[in-house]
Design a protein around this motif. Structure first.
Motif, PDB file in Angstrom:
ATOM      1  N   VAL A  74       0.657  -1.153  -0.137  1.00  0.00           N
ATOM      2  CA  VAL A  74      -0.112   0.034  -0.037  1.00  0.00           C
ATOM      3  C   VAL A  74       0.938   1.377  -0.107  1.00  0.00           C
ATOM      4  O   VAL A  74       1.833   1.359   0.750  1.00  0.00           O
ATOM      5  CB  VAL A  74      -1.005  -0.003   1.233  1.00  0.00           C
ATOM      6  N   GLU A  75       0.598   2.180  -0.923  1.00  0.00           N
ATOM      7  CA  GLU A  75       1.142   3.508  -0.765  1.00  0.00           C
ATOM      8  C   GLU A  75       0.520   4.496  -0.142  1.00  0.00           C
ATOM      9  O   GLU A  75      -0.588   5.297  -0.665  1.00  0.00           O
ATOM     10  CB  GLU A  75       1.325   3.926  -2.396  1.00  0.00           C
ATOM     11  N   LEU A  80      -2.915  10.516   5.511  1.00  0.00           N
ATOM     12  CA  LEU A  80      -3.820   9.518   6.001  1.00  0.00           C
ATOM     13  C   LEU A  80      -3.197   8.416   6.830  1.00  0.00           C
ATOM     14  O   LEU A  80      -3.804   7.272   7.150  1.00  0.00           O
ATOM     15  CB  LEU A  80      -4.558   8.797   4.872  1.00  0.00           C
ATOM     16  N   GLU A  81      -2.014   8.350   7.185  1.00  0.00           N
ATOM     17  CA  GLU A  81      -1.211   7.534   7.980  1.00  0.00           C
ATOM     18  C   GLU A  81      -1.778   7.000   9.171  1.00  0.00           C
ATOM     19  O   GLU A  81      -2.156   5.837   9.520  1.00  0.00           O
ATOM     20  CB  GLU A  81       0.293   7.862   8.177  1.00  0.00           C
ATOM     21  N   MET A  87      -7.101   1.991  11.394  1.00  0.00           N
ATOM     22  CA  MET A  87      -8.038   1.024  10.840  1.00  0.00           C
ATOM     23  C   MET A  87      -7.569  -0.518  10.510  1.00  0.00           C
ATOM     24  O   MET A  87      -7.908  -1.418  10.941  1.00  0.00           O
ATOM     25  CB  MET A  87      -8.444   1.482   9.261  1.00  0.00           C
ATOM     26  N   ILE A  88      -5.956  -0.509  10.288  1.00  0.00           N
ATOM     27  CA  ILE A  88      -5.559  -1.899  10.155  1.00  0.00           C
ATOM     28  C   ILE A  88      -5.425  -2.648  11.464  1.00  0.00           C
ATOM     29  O   ILE A  88      -5.337  -3.792  11.720  1.00  0.00           O
ATOM     30  CB  ILE A  88      -4.110  -2.024   9.371  1.00  0.00           C
ATOM     31  N   THR A 105       4.761   2.137   0.877  1.00  0.00           N
ATOM     32  CA  THR A 105       5.163   2.277   2.143  1.00  0.00           C
ATOM     33  C   THR A 105       4.853   1.288   3.019  1.00  0.00           C
ATOM     34  O   THR A 105       5.607   1.143   4.052  1.00  0.00           O
ATOM     35  CB  THR A 105       4.635   3.623   2.457  1.00  0.00           C
ATOM     36  N   MET A 106       3.839   0.401   2.835  1.00  0.00           N
ATOM     37  CA  MET A 106       3.406  -0.461   3.725  1.00  0.00           C
ATOM     38  C   MET A 106       3.542  -2.024   3.177  1.00  0.00           C
ATOM     39  O   MET A 106       2.913  -2.005   1.798  1.00  0.00           O
ATOM     40  CB  MET A 106       2.041  -0.318   4.572  1.00  0.00           C
ATOM     41  N   LEU A 107       3.582  -3.075   3.843  1.00  0.00           N
ATOM     42  CA  LEU A 107       3.447  -4.184   3.211  1.00  0.00           C
ATOM     43  C   LEU A 107       2.529  -5.183   4.321  1.00  0.00           C
ATOM     44  O   LEU A 107       3.054  -5.195   5.579  1.00  0.00           O
ATOM     45  CB  LEU A 107       4.725  -5.103   2.898  1.00  0.00           C
TER      46      LEU A 107
END
Length: 154
Positions: A74-75, A80-81, A87-88, A105-107
């Protein structure tokens, strides 16, 4: 983060616990030729110092109906970080989230019962930025510990 040097015995105890966290103190002591109280003290110390953070059972998720496993990059847009992390963190289907280098930026590693559930989740992620998804067909090595080598003495 404080780093304390672990000796060869501590490293062997960690290797044993990574292979079988339910092994009794007595059995560990027998394997490494140390007394049970000495092993117990070493384990307590490694827990206090953060080398051992928790103990987990590894379950067969497919037997529980989780047939869709995927890795999702996810970029996340910077603005919104905070909302993304909230949320996650609430999504129990997200089993890991790693900040990574590169275009994304995220896996995330996620598990769902159906591809429809996965698709719905991916739609929700689109609100945070661009995504790239790899669906897992089979896993040859599941999360395993890292074998610690004896401490090198120079």
């Amino acid at each position: 983060m404080r780093h304390v040097n672990l000796d060869e015995i501590d490293r062997e105890i960690l290797n044993i616990l990574q292979g079988d966290a339910r092994m009794t103190i007595k059995n560990i002591a027998n394997k490494i030729s140390l007394s049970a109280p000495a092993v117990s003290n070493r384990i307590d110390k490694m827990e206090r110092e953060g080398y051992i953070q928790s103990y987990h059972a590894i379950i067969d998720t497919s037997r529980l109906g989780y047939e869709s496993k995927a890795f999702v990059r996810v970029e996340v847009r910077a603005a919104l970080e905070e909302k993304f992390f909230k949320m996650i963190n609430e999504k129990k289907n997200v089993v890991s989230c790693n900040a990574i280098s590169g275009e994304y930026t995220m896996l995330l590693e996620v598990m769902f019962r159906t591809t429809k559930e996965l698709d719905d989740f991916l739609g929700e992620l689109q609100g945070y930025g661009k995504t790239l998804t790899n669906i897992v067909f089979s896993t040859y090595i599941e999360h395993r510990g890292i074998e610690l080598e004896p401490k090198k003495v120079f």
